[in-house]
Design a protein around this motif. Sequence first.
Motif, PDB file in Angstrom:
ATOM      1  N   LYS A  75       0.837  -1.206   0.000  1.00  0.00           N
ATOM      2  CA  LYS A  75       0.000   0.000   0.000  1.00  0.00           C
ATOM      3  C   LYS A  75       0.868   1.250   0.000  1.00  0.00           C
ATOM      4  N   SER A 111       2.403  13.887  -8.993  1.00  0.00           N
ATOM      5  CA  SER A 111       3.398  14.970  -9.106  1.00  0.00           C
ATOM      6  C   SER A 111       3.843  15.143 -10.557  1.00  0.00           C
ATOM      7  N   GLU A 112       4.124  14.004 -11.184  1.00  0.00           N
ATOM      8  CA  GLU A 112       4.558  14.069 -12.580  1.00  0.00           C
ATOM      9  C   GLU A 112       3.460  14.626 -13.461  1.00  0.00           C
ATOM     10  N   GLU A 155       3.928   1.502  -1.123  1.00  0.00           N
ATOM     11  CA  GLU A 155       4.553   1.584  -2.450  1.00  0.00           C
ATOM     12  C   GLU A 155       3.559   2.107  -3.476  1.00  0.00           C
ATOM     13  N   ILE A 156       2.339   1.601  -3.400  1.00  0.00           N
ATOM     14  CA  ILE A 156       1.296   2.073  -4.328  1.00  0.00           C
ATOM     15  C   ILE A 156       1.036   3.561  -4.108  1.00  0.00           C
ATOM     16  N   GLU A 157       0.949   3.964  -2.829  1.00  0.00           N
ATOM     17  CA  GLU A 157       0.697   5.375  -2.508  1.00  0.00           C
ATOM     18  C   GLU A 157       1.860   6.244  -3.003  1.00  0.00           C
ATOM     19  N   ALA A 158       3.101   5.766  -2.796  1.00  0.00           N
ATOM     20  CA  ALA A 158       4.261   6.512  -3.259  1.00  0.00           C
ATOM     21  C   ALA A 158       4.249   6.650  -4.775  1.00  0.00           C
ATOM     22  N   GLN A 159       3.930   5.536  -5.468  1.00  0.00           N
ATOM     23  CA  GLN A 159       3.861   5.592  -6.924  1.00  0.00           C
ATOM     24  C   GLN A 159       2.725   6.504  -7.394  1.00  0.00           C
ATOM     25  N   LYS A 160       1.618   6.470  -6.648  1.00  0.00           N
ATOM     26  CA  LYS A 160       0.475   7.325  -6.971  1.00  0.00           C
ATOM     27  C   LYS A 160       0.873   8.797  -6.829  1.00  0.00           C
ATOM     28  N   GLN A 161       1.543   9.092  -5.681  1.00  0.00           N
ATOM     29  CA  GLN A 161       1.976  10.477  -5.451  1.00  0.00           C
ATOM     30  C   GLN A 161       2.992  10.899  -6.509  1.00  0.00           C
ATOM     31  N   ALA A 162       3.891   9.985  -6.863  1.00  0.00           N
ATOM     32  CA  ALA A 162       4.871  10.298  -7.902  1.00  0.00           C
ATOM     33  C   ALA A 162       4.166  10.553  -9.229  1.00  0.00           C
ATOM     34  N   ALA A 163       3.172   9.707  -9.531  1.00  0.00           N
ATOM     35  CA  ALA A 163       2.419   9.882 -10.780  1.00  0.00           C
ATOM     36  C   ALA A 163       1.644  11.197 -10.767  1.00  0.00           C
TER      37      ALA A 163
END
Length: 172
Positions: free
Chosen positions: A116, A128-129, A118-126
């Motif tokens: 979760k 942000s991008e 990792e998913i949240e971090a990837q979501k936030q990164a996505a």
Amino acid sequence: MNFDTLPSILTPELGLLFWMLLAFLVVYFVLSRKGFPAIIAMVDKRSKYINESLKKAEQAASQLENIKQESEAMLQEAREKQASILKEAATTRDAIVEKAQEKAREESVRILSEAKAEIEAQKQAAISELREQVAILSVEVSEKILRKKLGTDAAQMDYINQMLDEVTLNNK
């Protein structure tokens, strides 16, 4: 029947009877002094031996019975100990299984929370991008629009003043 023709031993005379009685008494006297005590002693000894043997046999039977009872008690104790060991092993097995299940649950919760995160971090990164790209696109679009609208220096100055007024109002 004629007694004269019979042997003298069957019809003894008085003298013969006397000597036979005397011989009997002498033999009896010698036997009573020497033979009978020895015979009686041997019979008593044999009787005593037989009685002792019977007592020993009874003791052996009693000991055998005691040993049999002790072996039964030991066997029962061994069965109880076996049952106790089996129960303890089952309890230990259940505890180990429960511990392993708890560890598996904890591990699955940890893995799930890491996933979760990792998913949240990837979501936030996505996100942000995506915001960065939207911002870049917005700036580019705005730049193109402003270039068209603000072609003169006077229009640029009016727009700058309007923006400063808006920023000043928003900060108050």
